[in-house]
Scaffold this motif. Sequence first.
Motif, PDB file in Angstrom:
ATOM      1  N   GLY A 186      66.064   9.855  72.306  1.00 32.03           N
ATOM      2  CA  GLY A 186      65.076   9.468  73.305  1.00 32.03           C
ATOM      3  C   GLY A 186      63.785   9.068  72.615  1.00 32.03           C
TER       4      GLY A 186
ATOM      5  N   ARG B 233      70.267  10.327  75.698  1.00 29.42           N
ATOM      6  CA  ARG B 233      71.452  10.135  76.565  1.00 29.42           C
ATOM      7  C   ARG B 233      72.676  10.640  75.861  1.00 29.42           C
ATOM      8  NH1 ARG B 233      71.021   3.861  78.390  1.00 29.42           N
ATOM      9  NH2 ARG B 233      68.956   3.970  79.206  1.00 29.42           N
TER      10      ARG B 233
ATOM     11  N   GLU C 283      64.515   8.915  77.469  1.00 32.28           N
ATOM     12  CA  GLU C 283      65.056  10.241  77.191  1.00 32.28           C
ATOM     13  C   GLU C 283      66.397  10.119  76.506  1.00 32.28           C
ATOM     14  OE1 GLU C 283      65.236  12.267  80.911  1.00 32.28           O
ATOM     15  OE2 GLU C 283      63.060  12.283  81.170  1.00 32.28           O
TER      16      GLU C 283
END
Length: 141
Positions: A6, A141, A139
């Motif tokens: 992220g 993943r 962010e």
Amino acid sequence: MPPTRGYDDVAVGEVLPELSVPLTRTLIVATALASRDYQDVHHDPDLARERGSEDIFMNILTSNGLVDRYVTGWAGPAAVVEAIRIRLGAPNYPGDTMVLTGTVTGKTDTGRRVEISVRGTNRLGAHVTGTVTVRLPEEAR
């Protein structure tokens, strides 16, 4: 598969883990042929030596691909490589090992871009140096 980094989790100054790439004759020849680089210095040892080299050597397209692999291996599969800027130095010869290292050198909030300074060295010194710019999700993943 590792998650994608992220943008908010990456810090300027962060050091990427090293990646060692064994430089086999097969790797050098196969990747030159796969990239349609038929220059004899990438597959014919005798002609490479006639031209002043100690042996066949890796082509720039392979070096570029290995830099991409190094950065995306750290960044993750959802990272988007926006730019790779490299310079070649010492040749990569069969039987050697190239060690890739990198450091996050910048972040741009607009577009969530991260700049990474990359260096690949072998027994002769720096083979490849440059920067890679990737776009990361906000962010992980």
